[in-house]
Scaffold this motif. Structure first.
Motif, PDB file in Angstrom:
ATOM      1  N   ARG A 184       0.893  -1.046   0.030  1.00  0.00           N
ATOM      2  CA  ARG A 184      -0.205  -0.163  -0.072  1.00  0.00           C
ATOM      3  C   ARG A 184       0.809   1.144   0.017  1.00  0.00           C
ATOM      4  N   ASP A 185       0.190   2.484  -0.331  1.00  0.00           N
ATOM      5  CA  ASP A 185       0.871   3.633  -0.117  1.00  0.00           C
ATOM      6  C   ASP A 185       0.958   3.906   1.230  1.00  0.00           C
ATOM      7  N   THR A 186       2.514   4.090   1.880  1.00  0.00           N
ATOM      8  CA  THR A 186       2.613   4.110   3.136  1.00  0.00           C
ATOM      9  C   THR A 186       3.945   4.814   3.469  1.00  0.00           C
ATOM     10  N   ALA A 187       3.800   5.428   4.193  1.00  0.00           N
ATOM     11  CA  ALA A 187       4.730   6.431   4.865  1.00  0.00           C
ATOM     12  C   ALA A 187       5.323   6.060   5.957  1.00  0.00           C
ATOM     13  N   TYR A 188       6.272   5.634   6.102  1.00  0.00           N
ATOM     14  CA  TYR A 188       6.926   4.868   7.147  1.00  0.00           C
ATOM     15  C   TYR A 188       8.028   5.645   8.089  1.00  0.00           C
ATOM     16  N   VAL A 189       7.928   5.688   9.242  1.00  0.00           N
ATOM     17  CA  VAL A 189       8.647   6.354  10.371  1.00  0.00           C
ATOM     18  C   VAL A 189       9.583   5.609  11.271  1.00  0.00           C
ATOM     19  N   TRP A 190      10.879   5.812  11.197  1.00  0.00           N
ATOM     20  CA  TRP A 190      11.801   4.807  12.060  1.00  0.00           C
ATOM     21  C   TRP A 190      12.255   6.223  13.089  1.00  0.00           C
ATOM     22  N   VAL A 191      12.204   5.575  14.213  1.00  0.00           N
ATOM     23  CA  VAL A 191      12.603   6.338  15.396  1.00  0.00           C
ATOM     24  C   VAL A 191      13.917   5.748  16.050  1.00  0.00           C
ATOM     25  N   GLY A 192      14.778   6.729  16.179  1.00  0.00           N
ATOM     26  CA  GLY A 192      16.145   6.239  17.043  1.00  0.00           C
ATOM     27  C   GLY A 192      16.512   7.165  18.004  1.00  0.00           C
ATOM     28  N   ARG A 193      17.498   6.653  18.889  1.00  0.00           N
ATOM     29  CA  ARG A 193      18.146   7.303  19.771  1.00  0.00           C
ATOM     30  C   ARG A 193      19.340   8.319  19.138  1.00  0.00           C
ATOM     31  N   ASP A 194      19.019   9.404  19.279  1.00  0.00           N
ATOM     32  CA  ASP A 194      20.044  10.558  18.950  1.00  0.00           C
ATOM     33  C   ASP A 194      21.403  10.408  19.764  1.00  0.00           C
ATOM     34  N   THR A 195      22.445  11.034  19.426  1.00  0.00           N
ATOM     35  CA  THR A 195      23.657  11.087  20.137  1.00  0.00           C
ATOM     36  C   THR A 195      24.247  12.266  20.242  1.00  0.00           C
ATOM     37  N   GLY A 196      23.693  13.389  20.565  1.00  0.00           N
ATOM     38  CA  GLY A 196      24.165  14.593  20.791  1.00  0.00           C
ATOM     39  C   GLY A 196      24.273  15.337  19.515  1.00  0.00           C
ATOM     40  N   GLY A 197      23.391  15.024  18.845  1.00  0.00           N
ATOM     41  CA  GLY A 197      23.355  15.948  17.480  1.00  0.00           C
ATOM     42  C   GLY A 197      24.258  15.267  16.356  1.00  0.00           C
ATOM     43  N   ARG A 198      25.004  14.279  16.568  1.00  0.00           N
ATOM     44  CA  ARG A 198      25.883  13.804  15.708  1.00  0.00           C
ATOM     45  C   ARG A 198      25.220  13.052  14.651  1.00  0.00           C
ATOM     46  N   PRO A 199      25.499  13.051  13.292  1.00  0.00           N
ATOM     47  CA  PRO A 199      24.608  12.476  12.194  1.00  0.00           C
ATOM     48  C   PRO A 199      24.666  11.059  11.943  1.00  0.00           C
ATOM     49  N   GLY A 200      25.436  10.457  12.756  1.00  0.00           N
ATOM     50  CA  GLY A 200      25.369   8.803  12.613  1.00  0.00           C
ATOM     51  C   GLY A 200      23.905   8.061  12.898  1.00  0.00           C
ATOM     52  N   PRO A 201      23.334   8.409  13.814  1.00  0.00           N
ATOM     53  CA  PRO A 201      21.895   7.797  14.180  1.00  0.00           C
ATOM     54  C   PRO A 201      21.206   7.867  12.917  1.00  0.00           C
ATOM     55  N   ALA A 202      21.020   9.030  12.354  1.00  0.00           N
ATOM     56  CA  ALA A 202      20.096   9.463  11.054  1.00  0.00           C
ATOM     57  C   ALA A 202      20.724   8.541   9.909  1.00  0.00           C
ATOM     58  N   VAL A 203      22.175   8.586   9.785  1.00  0.00           N
ATOM     59  CA  VAL A 203      22.331   7.657   8.503  1.00  0.00           C
ATOM     60  C   VAL A 203      22.030   6.172   8.609  1.00  0.00           C
ATOM     61  N   ARG A 204      22.281   5.758   9.878  1.00  0.00           N
ATOM     62  CA  ARG A 204      21.834   4.211  10.102  1.00  0.00           C
ATOM     63  C   ARG A 204      20.259   4.095   9.695  1.00  0.00           C
ATOM     64  N   LEU A 205      19.207   5.063  10.334  1.00  0.00           N
ATOM     65  CA  LEU A 205      18.084   4.972   9.880  1.00  0.00           C
ATOM     66  C   LEU A 205      17.679   5.254   8.228  1.00  0.00           C
ATOM     67  N   LEU A 206      18.263   6.210   7.986  1.00  0.00           N
ATOM     68  CA  LEU A 206      18.094   6.510   6.424  1.00  0.00           C
ATOM     69  C   LEU A 206      18.405   5.176   5.590  1.00  0.00           C
ATOM     70  N   ARG A 207      19.644   4.520   5.791  1.00  0.00           N
ATOM     71  CA  ARG A 207      20.017   3.367   5.090  1.00  0.00           C
ATOM     72  C   ARG A 207      18.903   2.252   5.302  1.00  0.00           C
ATOM     73  N   ARG A 208      18.513   2.303   6.468  1.00  0.00           N
ATOM     74  CA  ARG A 208      17.341   1.209   6.778  1.00  0.00           C
ATOM     75  C   ARG A 208      16.241   1.488   6.063  1.00  0.00           C
ATOM     76  N   ALA A 209      15.781   2.692   5.986  1.00  0.00           N
ATOM     77  CA  ALA A 209      14.813   3.005   5.157  1.00  0.00           C
ATOM     78  C   ALA A 209      14.808   2.656   3.774  1.00  0.00           C
ATOM     79  N   GLY A 210      16.265   3.130   3.046  1.00  0.00           N
ATOM     80  CA  GLY A 210      16.092   2.714   1.732  1.00  0.00           C
ATOM     81  C   GLY A 210      16.219   1.299   1.519  1.00  0.00           C
ATOM     82  N   ALA A 211      16.912   0.541   2.158  1.00  0.00           N
ATOM     83  CA  ALA A 211      17.041  -0.777   1.838  1.00  0.00           C
ATOM     84  C   ALA A 211      15.617  -1.492   2.088  1.00  0.00           C
TER      85      ALA A 211
END
Length: 240
Positions: A4-31
């Motif tokens: 179906r047409d679905t908007a998925y939202v991944w939620v993770g723990r941030d680490t002081g504003g560093r971009p690492g957690p966002a990268v992991r979630l973005l790659r997970r979303a793309g995969a």
């Protein structure tokens, strides 16, 4: 993932504003949405500067792209992705703030009147629902807050949960606030024609281990505005 047409939202723990957690979630979303290994997913920006994830096409010489959106608040980072079209996401911590003073500066007369009519207890959360809606809509449009969300009046929030509601104007936009909990307000916006069913599914809870290197990140502008001016899977569905 659903067909179906679905908007998925991944939620993770941030680490002081560093971009690492966002990268992991973005790659997970793309995969997940492009059906490829996380290692094949490349993070990039679209023509308007909006974040996208990209993989090399298996047959066609051109890459395959997926629009995504990123937001941070406190110790939480959220990523939204949707295969069927643009999506925007924004998250804010519920906290004391001068809701009416901010609304007088940034909201329309109707939005201000609606907010002023809400009980004082909980008014900050209602302000943040309107604000995050504007942020999410600006991201879905690829224009950002000032050129997109702030120029559009939002439908009055109905509290956390769906259905998504039409945004007044010519663009086929919908916005809503899926339940997230943890003292957070989450807004998701999509571009979708009337009569289209769109699901919003939160597929990961805050507190999961996330780490990596770099990411294109959209930051909330609310802290700047304030300073300058005074784990289970859940699915909710809305008919657009």
């Amino acid at each position: 993932m659903s067909d179906r047409d679905t908007a998925y939202v991944w939620v993770g723990r941030d680490t002081g504003g560093r971009p690492g957690p966002a990268v992991r979630l973005l790659r997970r979303a793309g995969a997940a949405l492009l059906g490829r290994a996380e290692a094949e997913v490349v993070l990039a920006h679209g023509p308007a500067g909006n974040p996208v994830v990209r993989v090399a096409a298996l047959a066609d010489p051109g890459p395959v792209e997926l629009p995504v959106s990123v937001s941070r608040a406190g110790q939480v980072v959220v990523v939204a992705a949707r295969a069927a079209g643009p999506v925007g996401v924004d998250v804010e911590e519920i906290r004391p703030l001068p809701a009416l003073a901010l609304a007088r500066r940034w909201f329309s007369a109707d939005e201000l009147a609606w907010l002023a009519g809400r009980p004082e207890v909980g008014r900050a959360a209602e302000f943040l629902r309107l604000w995050t809606a504007k942020e999410a809509v600006g991201k879905a449009l690829g224009l950002g807050l000032r050129a997109g969300g702030l120029l559009r009046e939002m439908p009055p929030p109905v509290g956390p949960g769906l259905p998504l509601r039409p945004v007044p104007g010519r663009e086929p936009l919908r916005v809503g606030h899926p339940e997230l909990g943890g003292g957070l307000v989450l807004a998701v916006a999509v571009r979708a024609e009337a009569g289209v069913d769109v699901d919003v599914e939160v597929v990961q809870r805050a507190g999961h281990d996330v780490a990596d290197r770099s990411a294109p990140v959209e930051r909330t502008s609310l802290p700047v505005v304030v300073r300058g001016n005074a784990s289970s899977r859940r699915s909710t569905r809305g008919r657009l």
